[in-house]
Design an enzyme around this catalytic site. Structure first.
Site, short mmCIF file in Angstrom:
data_model
loop_
_atom_site.label_atom_id
_atom_site.label_comp_id
_atom_site.label_asym_id
_atom_site.label_seq_id
_atom_site.Cartn_x
_atom_site.Cartn_y
_atom_site.Cartn_z
N VAL A 232 32.77 11.95 13.97
CA VAL A 232 31.50 12.21 14.91
C VAL A 232 31.15 11.73 16.20
O VAL A 232 31.11 12.14 17.45
CB VAL A 232 29.68 12.45 13.85
CG1 VAL A 232 28.98 12.45 14.86
CG2 VAL A 232 29.72 13.12 12.90
N GLU A 250 29.81 3.08 17.96
CA GLU A 250 30.41 2.21 17.12
C GLU A 250 30.42 3.05 15.43
O GLU A 250 29.57 3.69 14.70
CB GLU A 250 29.12 1.16 16.45
CG GLU A 250 28.61 -0.02 17.73
CD GLU A 250 30.01 -0.93 17.99
OE1 GLU A 250 30.85 -1.10 16.83
OE2 GLU A 250 29.51 -1.74 18.52
N CYS A 284 29.56 -0.17 7.05
CA CYS A 284 30.70 -0.82 8.12
C CYS A 284 31.89 -1.79 7.78
O CYS A 284 33.24 -1.39 8.23
CB CYS A 284 30.59 -0.09 9.87
SG CYS A 284 29.51 -1.33 10.14
P1 NAD Z 1 27.62 10.41 10.63
O1 NAD Z 1 28.75 10.00 11.92
O2 NAD Z 1 27.90 10.94 9.27
O3 NAD Z 1 26.60 10.38 10.30
C1 NAD Z 1 25.81 8.97 12.06
C2 NAD Z 1 24.34 10.12 12.23
O4 NAD Z 1 25.47 11.43 12.89
C3 NAD Z 1 23.34 10.75 12.10
O5 NAD Z 1 22.37 10.48 12.82
C4 NAD Z 1 23.89 12.12 12.04
O6 NAD Z 1 22.79 13.02 11.39
C5 NAD Z 1 24.53 12.18 12.99
N1 NAD Z 1 25.21 13.51 13.70
C6 NAD Z 1 26.07 13.95 12.63
N2 NAD Z 1 27.00 15.12 13.51
C7 NAD Z 1 26.25 15.03 14.36
C8 NAD Z 1 26.99 16.22 15.24
N3 NAD Z 1 27.81 16.73 15.34
N4 NAD Z 1 25.91 15.92 16.64
C9 NAD Z 1 24.89 14.37 16.72
N5 NAD Z 1 25.10 14.16 16.01
C10 NAD Z 1 25.41 13.85 14.60
O7 NAD Z 1 28.07 8.44 9.56
P2 NAD Z 1 26.90 8.58 8.33
O8 NAD Z 1 27.39 8.55 7.10
O9 NAD Z 1 25.61 8.17 9.09
O10 NAD Z 1 27.12 6.93 8.48
C11 NAD Z 1 28.29 6.36 7.69
C12 NAD Z 1 29.79 6.00 9.13
O11 NAD Z 1 29.18 5.26 10.23
C13 NAD Z 1 30.93 4.80 8.47
O12 NAD Z 1 31.78 5.66 8.85
C14 NAD Z 1 30.68 3.93 8.97
O13 NAD Z 1 31.66 2.99 8.74
C15 NAD Z 1 29.63 4.10 10.11
N6 NAD Z 1 29.01 2.70 10.62
C16 NAD Z 1 29.56 2.00 11.84
C17 NAD Z 1 28.83 0.93 12.36
C18 NAD Z 1 29.14 0.07 13.23
O14 NAD Z 1 28.63 -0.79 13.61
N7 NAD Z 1 30.63 -0.36 13.60
C19 NAD Z 1 27.51 0.66 11.29
C20 NAD Z 1 26.95 1.16 10.19
C21 NAD Z 1 28.21 2.43 9.75
#
Ligand code: NAD
Length: 493
Positions: A232, A250, A284
């Protein structure tokens, strides 16, 4: 019976324009409804952005120390409500109470930290090349910030983005993860009670495609800060590019613990258990890979497997529980798919490997803590982010070998080394191309006053937390004041 929660726009709670809502359920017991939340779309995003845009001049005009005082009051309220907020979070996303208390504490720490930035936000003064000329640089807010957050740190990550954005004078529209809107509702309530003026903070709940997508591409959103999957994140980056929006990403991780032959194996096993299975591996920074020196490999693996088998899996509200459920049915299926992949590619399944589907476990999305041994660095289970309770152990011959394994993945978030040799520790610290590094500790456990983020596929060069977070939400302005009373020409104009 869960309650109904609306969007928060221009200081008012309101239903989605289309009147739709979606359910959020406890992943440890799906019979428990956490609440019904506004299932929003473009129109709701447009309203929220318009409110944030209208509030921007007033909020920007409020002196930064006053903005900081409001955040300070919010931090005090979070302290008072900590236990209740942690319990709500355990119910909505499953991690154990000890961890959700930590999540709220991160929000508290960040809010106090950024409250202090109300009286700092330091710029520079430098001597001019010319006589009778003064020069300095100041930070300015960017405008409306669109924030998109994941479910695994439901209050910490929203606060990591909101607090620096707000103290700098930006206004905010936040879209929480679909699985964890309640913790953001709670955070918004606290900010409103602390005195954040109407329109300064807005929240729109709903799906990524219907709320996140229009938010990040809205022309009046000047900066987008996203935490979530790399897949995403790539879409967010593409959506921001045409308008040259500030874009902060991130994303995922595949973090490694390196265990050397001189390591305290007991400490390393404890670190691997906490780093690998804490938050059910859904961090993460999760230690989803362990590269172990062949001389201590057998001892380490035996102890790790014994520890993993002994973990008590269950509802996070029970104080005896050590590991909660996966966040939802889809994530549980992803874990199962990866377990099959690991087996198919020849990794040795040492323990776990199945969903837990009897007794109380049948109520939720539970999976056994799982350890794969004898993994090769090229296996998918050793390279790809699984985001579940699966740890892959890779035998290595030396520190150099471990570093090569560590750096061989697409991500660059966190790494750690267990050794008693300071030379090895510093070598590993220097050579690992990651944003976080730990010595004799697992890959998890960040503090708010050091920058947080990753390299390569994990991030795009920005950092959260600490003063580095201010860079995401501000523009620098350099100011030259000539009081010589004549035209002075600089060497480069
Ligand atoms: P995700 O990418 O599925 O969703 C993250 C957010 O993006 C959610 O609010 C979701 O609704 C939104 N989203 C999804 N599709 C979208 C689109 N097409 N356009 C705009 N927004 C959209 O991730 P998740 O499942 O919520 O979280 C897990 C992931 O997050 C893992 O890969 C994890 O490593 C990462 N993460 C990274 C950190 C960091 O600081 N590096 C911290 C926590 C989680």
């Amino acid at each position: 019976m869960g309650s109904a929660f609306g969007n928060y726009i221009d200081g008012e709670w309101m239903p989605a324009a289309a009147g739709r809502c979606f359910e959020s359920r406890n992943p440890a017991d799906t019979a428990e409804l956490i609440g019904c939340f506004a299932d929003s779309a473009d129109e709701d995003v447009a309203r929220a952005v318009a409110a944030a845009r209208a509030a921007f001049p007033g909020w920007k005009g409020l002196p930064a120390p006053k903005r900081g005082e409001i955040l300070y009051r919010a931090a005090e309220l979070l302290v008072r409500r900590k236990e209740e907020l942690a319990r709500d979070m355990t119910r909505e996303m499953g991690k154990i109470l000890e961890e959700t208390r930590g999540d709220v504490q991160e929000a508290i720490d960040m809010t106090y930290y950024m409250a202090g930035e109300g009286r700092r936000q330091f710029g520079q003064t430098t001597p001019s090349e010319m006589p009778d000329k003064f020069q300095m640089s100041v930070r300015q807010p960017v405008g409306v910030a669109g924030l998109i957050t994941p479910w695994n740190f439901p209050m910490a990550i929203p606060s990591w983005k909101m607090m620096p954005a707000l103290v700098l004078g930006n206004t905010v529209v936040i879209k929480p993860a679909t699985d964890t809107p309640l913790s953001v509702v709670n955070l918004i309530e606290v900010l409103a009670e602390a005195g954040v003026p109407r329109g300064v903070v807005n929240m729109v709940t709903g799906s990524g495609s219907r709320v996140g997508a229009p938010l990040m591409s809205h022309p009046d959103v000047a900066v987008v800060s996203f935490t979530g999957s790399s897949e995403v994140g790539r879409q967010v980056s593409a959506a921001c590019a045409p308008g040259f929006k500030h874009c902060h990403l991130e994303m995922g991780g595949k973090n490694v613990i390196m265990v050397m032959d001189d390591a305290r194996v007991d400490l390393a096993v404890e670190g691997a258990l906490w780093g690998g299975f804490g938050t059910t591996g859904q961090r993460c920074t999760a230690a989803s890979r362990v590269a172990v020196h062949e001389k201590v490999y057998r001892e380490f693996v035996e102890r790790l497997v014994a520890g993993a088998k002994a973990l008590r899996v269950g509802n996070g509200l029970d104080p005896r529980t050590q590991m909660g459920p996966c966040i939802n049915a889809g994530q549980l299926e992803t874990v199962e798919r990866y377990v099959k992949t690991g087996r198919d590619e020849g990794a040795k399944l040492l323990c776990g490997g199945h969903r837990l589907a009897s007794g109380d476990h049948a109520k939720g999305h539970f999976h056994e803590p799982t350890v794969f041994g004898d993994c090769h660095r090229d296996m998918r289970v050793a390279r790809e982010e699984i985001f579940g309770p699966v740890v892959s152990v890779i035998p290595v011959r030396s520190l150099e070998d471990a570093i090569e394994v560590g750096n061989s993945v697409d991500y660059g978030l966190s790494a750690s080394v267990y050794t008693q040799d300071i030379n090895k520790a510093f070598t590993a610290m220097r050579e690992m191309y990651t944003g976080l590094f730990y010595v004799n500790a697992p890959t998890i456990g960040a503090e708010t006053h050091l920058p947080f983020g990753g390299t390569k596929g994990t991030g795009n060069g920005h950092r959260e937390a600490c003063v580095q977070a201010l860079e995401v939400f501000s523009e620098w302005k350099s100011i030259y004041v000539d009081f010589s009373g004549r035209l002075q020409r600089a060497q480069i104009d």
